[in-house]
Motif scaffolding. Sequence first.
Motif: not given
Length: 206
Positions: A85, A88, A148, A150-153, A155-156, A182-183, A186
């Motif tokens: 995290p 990122q 990014s 939207q998903h701060m862990d 994972s993407v 993935v979105n 990307y």
Amino acid sequence: MNFSWNILLFGLYPYIAIVVCVVASLIRFDREQYTWKAGSSQLLRGKGVVVASNLFHVGIIFVICGHIIGLLTPEAIYHHVISTPDKQILAMVSGGLFGIICFIGLSMLIYRRLTDDRIKASTSFSDIAVLILLYIQLILGLCTIFASAQHMDGSVMLLLAEWAQSIVTLQPMAASSAIANVNIIYKLHVFFGISIVLVFPYTRLV
């Protein structure tokens, strides 16, 4: 995205682009060595080009280095220094900063090339095409920052790293599977990045 298209665009297309880039670059250097240059327009009009060029080059060098290090460094190695995290967040902040610097410089260069009559007269279609391609790619890269968020862990980011590392280790099926869900932003960023590699030998990028 259809599974077969996913394999073609993100499993096979990278290798096609790399082969074309290497072979065409060697052929161009062998046959047309005097075209192996950027064709600077500074002699035609020097005003503003130094600032624009410096902003563009500083930005893009850091962005490219960040992508290479971020995507190709295995998770097991960087976890000794930083968590996924946090990595990122670092990528978003540093990529956003240097991406904006590059965007400003590239905007200035494009404006200069399209509005100055002397420079426009010596500009080829490939010059404009590659600048627009870089511009699109840069905008897409900046847009991925918002995706990014939207998903701060992270994972993407891990999936994208898996795609890049699978390409390097010659595992096209694993690469296409990693990026499959993935979105779209990307995927577009990756696609245009690969396309820049493909057209590299035919443009001023050499």
